[in-house]
Motif scaffolding. Structure first.
Motif, mmCIF file in Angstrom:
data_model
loop_
_atom_site.group_PDB
_atom_site.id
_atom_site.type_symbol
_atom_site.label_atom_id
_atom_site.label_comp_id
_atom_site.label_asym_id
_atom_site.label_seq_id
_atom_site.Cartn_x
_atom_site.Cartn_y
_atom_site.Cartn_z
ATOM 1 N N SER A 174 82.133 26.444 20.917
ATOM 2 C CA SER A 174 81.190 25.334 20.917
ATOM 3 C C SER A 174 80.552 25.325 19.543
ATOM 4 N N GLY A 175 81.172 24.620 18.611
ATOM 5 C CA GLY A 175 80.723 24.661 17.233
ATOM 6 C C GLY A 175 81.188 25.920 16.535
ATOM 7 N N ALA A 176 80.770 26.082 15.283
ATOM 8 C CA ALA A 176 81.176 27.241 14.481
ATOM 9 C C ALA A 176 80.283 28.447 14.738
ATOM 10 N N SER A 177 79.117 28.229 15.269
ATOM 11 C CA SER A 177 78.197 29.338 15.508
ATOM 12 C C SER A 177 77.624 29.219 16.915
ATOM 13 N N GLY A 178 76.961 30.267 17.339
ATOM 14 C CA GLY A 178 76.351 30.251 18.658
ATOM 15 C C GLY A 178 77.289 30.680 19.765
ATOM 16 N N ASN A 179 78.530 30.984 19.414
ATOM 17 C CA ASN A 179 79.476 31.451 20.418
ATOM 18 C C ASN A 179 79.309 32.961 20.584
ATOM 19 N N PRO A 180 79.175 33.443 21.798
ATOM 20 C CA PRO A 180 78.998 34.892 21.987
ATOM 21 C C PRO A 180 80.225 35.658 21.499
ATOM 22 N N VAL A 181 79.965 36.792 20.899
ATOM 23 C CA VAL A 181 81.021 37.596 20.291
ATOM 24 C C VAL A 181 81.310 38.817 21.148
ATOM 25 N N LYS A 182 82.597 39.044 21.346
ATOM 26 C CA LYS A 182 83.044 40.207 22.116
ATOM 27 C C LYS A 182 83.222 41.429 21.209
ATOM 28 N N ASN A 183 83.858 41.215 20.073
ATOM 29 C CA ASN A 183 84.134 42.319 19.138
ATOM 30 C C ASN A 183 84.009 41.821 17.700
ATOM 31 N N TRP A 184 83.511 42.714 16.832
ATOM 32 C CA TRP A 184 83.375 42.419 15.409
ATOM 33 C C TRP A 184 84.326 43.284 14.590
ATOM 34 N N GLY A 185 84.753 42.720 13.465
ATOM 35 C CA GLY A 185 85.421 43.523 12.466
ATOM 36 C C GLY A 185 84.397 44.197 11.575
ATOM 37 N N GLN A 186 84.882 44.969 10.629
ATOM 38 C CA GLN A 186 83.975 45.741 9.777
ATOM 39 C C GLN A 186 83.510 44.946 8.558
ATOM 40 N N GLY A 187 84.143 43.828 8.290
ATOM 41 C CA GLY A 187 83.737 42.958 7.198
ATOM 42 C C GLY A 187 84.546 43.180 5.934
ATOM 43 N N THR A 188 84.673 42.116 5.154
ATOM 44 C CA THR A 188 85.330 42.179 3.858
ATOM 45 C C THR A 188 84.504 41.361 2.866
ATOM 46 N N GLN A 189 84.320 41.889 1.676
ATOM 47 C CA GLN A 189 83.441 41.259 0.699
ATOM 48 C C GLN A 189 84.176 40.179 -0.066
ATOM 49 N N VAL A 190 83.536 39.027 -0.182
ATOM 50 C CA VAL A 190 84.023 37.939 -1.023
ATOM 51 C C VAL A 190 82.942 37.671 -2.069
ATOM 52 N N THR A 191 83.322 37.774 -3.322
ATOM 53 C CA THR A 191 82.389 37.525 -4.412
ATOM 54 C C THR A 191 82.944 36.422 -5.288
ATOM 55 N N VAL A 192 82.142 35.384 -5.484
ATOM 56 C CA VAL A 192 82.552 34.245 -6.297
ATOM 57 C C VAL A 192 81.708 34.245 -7.565
ATOM 58 N N ALA A 193 82.375 34.354 -8.692
ATOM 59 C CA ALA A 193 81.689 34.404 -9.975
ATOM 60 C C ALA A 193 81.609 33.008 -10.589
ATOM 61 N N ALA A 194 80.486 32.756 -11.234
ATOM 62 C CA ALA A 194 80.281 31.436 -11.852
ATOM 63 C C ALA A 194 81.177 31.253 -13.072
ATOM 64 N N VAL B 51 79.755 29.769 -5.784
ATOM 65 C CA VAL B 51 78.956 30.995 -5.879
ATOM 66 C C VAL B 51 78.227 31.263 -4.563
ATOM 67 N N GLU B 52 77.776 30.198 -3.920
ATOM 68 C CA GLU B 52 77.021 30.375 -2.669
ATOM 69 C C GLU B 52 77.883 30.816 -1.501
ATOM 70 N N ASP B 53 79.201 30.882 -1.695
ATOM 71 C CA ASP B 53 80.087 31.418 -0.660
ATOM 72 C C ASP B 53 80.160 32.946 -0.720
ATOM 73 N N THR B 54 79.556 33.526 -1.731
ATOM 74 C CA THR B 54 79.546 34.978 -1.857
ATOM 75 C C THR B 54 78.843 35.603 -0.653
ATOM 76 N N ALA B 55 79.540 36.500 0.035
ATOM 77 C CA ALA B 55 79.018 37.117 1.252
ATOM 78 C C ALA B 55 80.018 38.148 1.762
ATOM 79 N N THR B 56 79.591 38.892 2.755
ATOM 80 C CA THR B 56 80.526 39.696 3.523
ATOM 81 C C THR B 56 81.018 38.842 4.677
ATOM 82 N N TYR B 57 82.323 38.749 4.789
ATOM 83 C CA TYR B 57 82.935 37.914 5.826
ATOM 84 C C TYR B 57 83.427 38.792 6.975
ATOM 85 N N TYR B 58 83.098 38.364 8.184
ATOM 86 C CA TYR B 58 83.437 39.109 9.379
ATOM 87 C C TYR B 58 84.326 38.288 10.296
ATOM 88 N N CYS B 59 85.309 38.945 10.835
ATOM 89 C CA CYS B 59 86.154 38.366 11.874
ATOM 90 C C CYS B 59 85.552 38.728 13.226
#
Length: 125
Positions: free
Chosen positions: A105-125, A88-96
Protein backbone atom coordinates in the motif's frame (compact mmCIF):
# COMPACT_ATOMS: atom_id res chain seq x y z
CA UNK A 1 16.33 -18.89 9.33
CA UNK A 2 15.55 -16.00 7.04
CA UNK A 3 18.52 -14.14 5.58
CA UNK A 4 18.20 -10.98 3.55
CA UNK A 5 21.28 -9.52 1.91
CA UNK A 6 21.79 -6.44 -0.25
CA UNK A 7 24.63 -5.75 -2.65
CA UNK A 8 25.56 -3.19 -5.27
CA UNK A 9 26.03 -0.05 -3.23
CA UNK A 10 28.95 2.27 -3.78
CA UNK A 11 30.13 5.72 -4.75
CA UNK A 12 28.77 7.37 -7.88
CA UNK A 13 28.81 10.84 -9.38
CA UNK A 14 25.62 12.85 -9.51
CA UNK A 15 23.68 11.94 -12.62
CA UNK A 16 25.06 8.42 -12.59
CA UNK A 17 23.39 5.07 -12.08
CA UNK A 18 23.59 2.10 -9.73
CA UNK A 19 21.70 -1.14 -9.44
CA UNK A 20 21.11 -2.69 -6.04
CA UNK A 21 20.34 -6.38 -5.64
CA UNK A 22 18.82 -8.28 -2.76
CA UNK A 23 18.62 -11.99 -2.10
CA UNK A 24 16.31 -13.53 0.47
CA UNK A 25 16.70 -17.11 1.65
CA UNK A 26 14.89 -19.23 4.19
CA UNK A 27 11.45 -18.23 2.96
CA UNK A 28 9.15 -18.67 0.00
CA UNK A 29 10.23 -15.58 -1.92
CA UNK A 30 7.13 -15.16 -4.05
CA UNK A 31 4.81 -15.28 -1.06
CA UNK A 32 5.76 -11.74 -0.14
CA UNK A 33 5.86 -8.23 -1.47
CA UNK A 34 9.36 -6.77 -1.29
CA UNK A 35 10.51 -3.26 -0.60
CA UNK A 36 13.48 -0.92 -0.62
CA UNK A 37 14.00 1.61 2.13
CA UNK A 38 16.73 4.13 2.86
CA UNK A 39 18.01 5.94 5.89
CA UNK A 40 20.27 8.88 6.54
CA UNK A 41 21.88 9.15 9.99
CA UNK A 42 19.63 11.10 12.33
CA UNK A 43 16.59 10.66 10.13
CA UNK A 44 13.79 8.13 9.98
CA UNK A 45 13.96 5.23 7.59
CA UNK A 46 11.81 5.97 4.55
CA UNK A 47 10.18 3.70 2.04
CA UNK A 48 11.60 4.09 -1.46
CA UNK A 49 9.76 1.46 -3.48
CA UNK A 50 7.62 -1.62 -3.07
CA UNK A 51 6.65 -4.41 -5.45
CA UNK A 52 3.82 -6.92 -5.23
CA UNK A 53 4.59 -10.60 -4.81
CA UNK A 54 4.18 -11.26 -8.53
CA UNK A 55 5.79 -8.06 -9.75
CA UNK A 56 2.47 -6.91 -11.10
CA UNK A 57 2.24 -3.63 -9.20
CA UNK A 58 4.85 -1.23 -7.92
CA UNK A 59 4.84 1.87 -5.77
CA UNK A 60 7.46 4.60 -5.44
CA UNK A 61 8.19 7.49 -3.17
CA UNK A 62 7.59 10.82 -4.90
CA UNK A 63 11.27 11.68 -4.52
CA UNK A 64 12.39 8.77 -6.73
CA UNK A 65 9.44 8.38 -9.11
CA UNK A 66 10.68 8.31 -12.69
CA UNK A 67 14.32 7.74 -11.68
CA UNK A 68 14.24 4.44 -9.76
CA UNK A 69 12.80 1.13 -10.91
CA UNK A 70 12.06 -1.80 -8.63
CA UNK A 71 11.85 -5.29 -10.10
CA UNK A 72 12.07 -8.89 -9.02
CA UNK A 73 12.96 -12.28 -10.43
CA UNK A 74 10.96 -14.89 -8.56
CA UNK A 75 12.84 -17.74 -10.20
CA UNK A 76 16.23 -16.47 -9.07
CA UNK A 77 14.70 -15.03 -5.88
CA UNK A 78 16.35 -11.66 -6.38
CA UNK A 79 15.00 -8.15 -5.88
CA UNK A 80 16.50 -5.21 -7.79
CA UNK A 81 16.51 -1.45 -7.56
CA UNK A 82 17.73 0.31 -10.68
CA UNK A 83 18.66 3.87 -9.75
CA UNK A 84 19.20 6.41 -12.52
CA UNK A 85 20.02 10.10 -12.46
CA UNK A 86 21.22 9.82 -8.89
CA UNK A 87 21.35 13.02 -6.86
CA UNK A 88 23.35 13.98 -3.78
CA UNK A 89 20.18 13.75 -1.71
CA UNK A 90 19.90 10.06 -2.61
CA UNK A 91 22.94 9.39 -0.45
CA UNK A 92 21.84 6.95 2.27
CA UNK A 93 22.03 3.41 3.51
CA UNK A 94 19.62 1.35 1.45
CA UNK A 95 17.79 -1.58 2.99
CA UNK A 96 15.95 -4.45 1.41
CA UNK A 97 12.84 -5.64 3.20
CA UNK A 98 10.56 -8.63 3.04
CA UNK A 99 7.11 -7.15 3.50
CA UNK A 100 4.60 -8.88 5.76
CA UNK A 101 2.01 -9.40 3.02
CA UNK A 102 1.79 -10.10 -0.70
CA UNK A 103 0.68 -6.58 -1.50
CA UNK A 104 1.96 -3.05 -0.96
CA UNK A 105 0.00 0.00 0.00
CA UNK A 106 2.27 2.73 -1.29
CA UNK A 107 6.05 2.74 -0.95
CA UNK A 108 6.04 3.15 2.81
CA UNK A 109 3.89 2.15 5.74
CA UNK A 110 3.90 -1.51 4.81
CA UNK A 111 4.79 -3.73 7.77
CA UNK A 112 8.15 -5.42 7.41
CA UNK A 113 8.80 -9.07 8.15
CA UNK A 114 12.58 -9.12 7.67
CA UNK A 115 15.31 -6.55 7.05
CA UNK A 116 18.61 -6.77 5.28
CA UNK A 117 21.76 -5.35 6.79
CA UNK A 118 21.91 -2.39 4.41
CA UNK A 119 24.24 -1.18 1.68
CA UNK A 120 25.69 2.31 1.43
CA UNK A 121 25.01 4.50 -1.58
CA UNK A 122 27.00 7.71 -1.78
CA UNK A 123 26.39 10.25 -4.52
CA UNK A 124 29.10 12.84 -5.02
CA UNK A 125 28.39 16.27 -6.44
Amino acid sequence: QVQVMESGGGLVQAGGSLTLSCTASGLTFDNYAMGWFRQVPGQEREGVACIFWNGGNKAYADSVEGRFTISRDNVKKILYLQMNNLQVEDTATYYCAVQMYRYCSGASGNPVKNWGQGTQVTVAA
